[in-house]
Design a protein around this motif. Structure first.
Motif, PDB file in Angstrom:
ATOM      1  N   UNK A 138       0.942  -1.209   0.021  1.00 45.67           N
ATOM      2  CA  UNK A 138      -0.075  -0.029  -0.078  1.00 45.67           C
ATOM      3  C   UNK A 138       0.864   1.312  -0.070  1.00 45.67           C
ATOM      4  N   UNK A 139       1.039   1.875  -1.190  1.00 45.13           N
ATOM      5  CA  UNK A 139       2.014   3.086  -1.203  1.00 45.13           C
ATOM      6  C   UNK A 139       1.323   4.378  -0.813  1.00 45.13           C
ATOM      7  N   UNK A 140       2.239   5.364  -0.649  1.00 41.22           N
ATOM      8  CA  UNK A 140       1.797   6.792  -0.354  1.00 41.22           C
ATOM      9  C   UNK A 140       1.751   7.491  -1.573  1.00 41.22           C
ATOM     10  N   UNK A 141       1.376   8.701  -1.494  1.00 35.36           N
ATOM     11  CA  UNK A 141       0.953   9.468  -2.917  1.00 35.36           C
ATOM     12  C   UNK A 141       2.068  10.405  -3.025  1.00 35.36           C
ATOM     13  N   UNK A 142       2.516  11.044  -1.997  1.00 36.00           N
ATOM     14  CA  UNK A 142       3.317  12.436  -2.151  1.00 36.00           C
ATOM     15  C   UNK A 142       4.760  12.047  -1.607  1.00 36.00           C
ATOM     16  N   UNK A 143       5.852  12.843  -2.068  1.00 36.67           N
ATOM     17  CA  UNK A 143       7.190  12.713  -1.312  1.00 36.67           C
ATOM     18  C   UNK A 143       6.839  13.682  -0.273  1.00 36.67           C
TER      19      UNK A 143
ATOM     20  N   UNK B 108       1.199   6.137   6.026  1.00 39.68           N
ATOM     21  CA  UNK B 108       2.426   5.302   5.825  1.00 39.68           C
ATOM     22  C   UNK B 108       2.356   4.382   4.829  1.00 39.68           C
ATOM     23  N   UNK B 109       3.801   4.222   4.276  1.00 41.93           N
ATOM     24  CA  UNK B 109       3.734   2.956   3.421  1.00 41.93           C
ATOM     25  C   UNK B 109       3.748   1.858   3.971  1.00 41.93           C
ATOM     26  N   UNK B 110       3.052   0.791   3.684  1.00 45.05           N
ATOM     27  CA  UNK B 110       3.050  -0.595   4.077  1.00 45.05           C
ATOM     28  C   UNK B 110       3.368  -1.717   3.147  1.00 45.05           C
TER      29      UNK B 110
ATOM     30  N   UNK C 158      -5.872   6.101   9.204  1.00 44.69           N
ATOM     31  CA  UNK C 158      -5.251   5.462   8.138  1.00 44.69           C
ATOM     32  C   UNK C 158      -4.966   4.218   8.367  1.00 44.69           C
ATOM     33  N   UNK C 159      -5.067   3.308   7.599  1.00 42.87           N
ATOM     34  CA  UNK C 159      -5.098   1.833   8.021  1.00 42.87           C
ATOM     35  C   UNK C 159      -4.415   1.038   6.839  1.00 42.87           C
ATOM     36  N   UNK C 160      -3.120   1.404   6.498  1.00 40.82           N
ATOM     37  CA  UNK C 160      -2.297   0.849   5.684  1.00 40.82           C
ATOM     38  C   UNK C 160      -1.877  -0.512   5.674  1.00 40.82           C
ATOM     39  N   UNK C 161      -1.577  -1.172   6.883  1.00 43.38           N
ATOM     40  CA  UNK C 161      -1.299  -2.561   7.057  1.00 43.38           C
ATOM     41  C   UNK C 161      -2.561  -3.243   6.753  1.00 43.38           C
ATOM     42  N   UNK C 162      -3.660  -2.826   7.199  1.00 46.91           N
ATOM     43  CA  UNK C 162      -4.807  -3.445   7.079  1.00 46.91           C
ATOM     44  C   UNK C 162      -5.317  -3.624   5.646  1.00 46.91           C
ATOM     45  N   UNK C 163      -5.016  -2.504   4.773  1.00 46.87           N
ATOM     46  CA  UNK C 163      -5.120  -2.660   3.414  1.00 46.87           C
ATOM     47  C   UNK C 163      -4.333  -3.688   2.788  1.00 46.87           C
ATOM     48  N   UNK C 164      -3.176  -3.844   3.270  1.00 46.15           N
ATOM     49  CA  UNK C 164      -2.359  -4.830   2.779  1.00 46.15           C
ATOM     50  C   UNK C 164      -2.959  -6.028   3.164  1.00 46.15           C
ATOM     51  N   UNK C 165      -3.506  -6.175   4.256  1.00 41.81           N
ATOM     52  CA  UNK C 165      -4.170  -7.628   4.574  1.00 41.81           C
ATOM     53  C   UNK C 165      -5.394  -7.931   3.489  1.00 41.81           C
TER      54      UNK C 165
END
Length: 285
Positions: free
Chosen positions: A72-77, A83-85, A235-242
């Protein structure tokens, strides 16, 4: 259950970025919890490995391979609250590889660096280390551009056409790789499939009773905290990866590789990749 973990980072050892080495670094601070305030602005994170890959790995495949990576990437620098996950899943080994952990997450990265490309590289380094394919979320499509630009397009996993086709009526696929998670229906199905995977029974005793489920073999504190909090705004970045992983596993359980219709899709993808020989083309089959 317990696992011995390693904290550190991966570094390339050759110019074409096809080999990496692991370096333990206990000075790095991995993002282990959902409350990022306790990290006092230091969100760079670290790779956490619960099980390193064996010295000899089977050939990477797009279907039913031992290791899978979701991203799950992030959009901007620069900095932001998202967070990136990246998570690395290890499936159930066959007889040749029947050692260690199975059907669980064996490595993860959670964090935010100044440059989006540097976060992409962590996903690619893990793919190199575990000889795995990456299934990224493509709501933010920069990872597709970056993979093409760096000639590693074939490291990305093809789109989940069968799994998404069972959820959405006449779905459109903007990219031939990755997964678009913007649909609420896709998110809900991902959550349901994840719940089924977490409650999958393990360790059947002599009475035919399960003494554990997959959640007992999930070593990530951050991932568990995100699942608990996911009903609230945030923001649920890890959850999105799962969620993405659960959808990927569900597609493989369909046994779709033998379906004539999907075989035609693979032929089309192969023809597409042949036009991109500079991007490290390899056959899907």
């Amino acid at each position: 259950q317990k696992a011995i973990e390693s904290v550190g980072m991966l570094y390339y050892t050759n110019k074409n970025r096809s080999m990496v080495r692991w370096v333990n670094d206990n000075e790095l601070i991995p993002i282990r919890t959902y409350n990022i305030d306790e990290y006092k602005g230091n969100l760079k994170g670290a790779i956490v490995i619960y099980e390193h890959p064996p010295d000899e790995l089977p050939e990477a495949k797009f279907h039913n391979y031992l290791y899978k990576i979701t991203y799950d990437p992030v959009k901007d620098d620069n900095w932001g609250t998202s967070l990136a996950s990246v998570i690395v899943y290890k499936g159930i080994p066959n007889k040749m590889w029947e050692v260690g952990l199975s059907d669980t997450i064996v490595a993860e990265y959670i964090g935010r660096l100044d440059k989006v490309n540097d976060m992409h590289e962590i996903a690619f380094k893990l793919a190199c280390y575990y000889n795995a394919k990456i299934l990224p979320e493509t709501n933010i499509p920069d990872i597709v551009r970056y993979a093409e630009m760096t000639k590693r397009y074939s490291t990305l996993q093809p789109a989940l056409t069968v799994a998404i086709g069972k959820i959405l009526l006449n779905p459109s696929f903007k990219y031939s790789v990755g997964i678009d998670m913007s649909s609420v229906k896709v998110q809900e199905q991902g959550t349901q499939l994840l719940a089924q995977w977490l409650l999958k029974e393990r360790n059947i005793n002599e009475n035919g009773e399960a003494t554990a489920t997959n959640i007992d073999y999930l070593y990530t504190q951050r991932g568990i905290e995100e699942m608990i909090a996911s009903g609230q705004p945030g923001n649920y970045d890890y959850f999105r990866c799962l969620q993405i992983l659960a959808l990927w596993l569900s597609q493989e359980e369909e046994g779709y590789i033998d379906e004539p219709k999907v075989n035609e899709v693979f032929k089309e993808l192969n023809a597409y990749f042949k036009t991109k020989k500079n991007y490290g083309y390899q056959s899907f089959r």
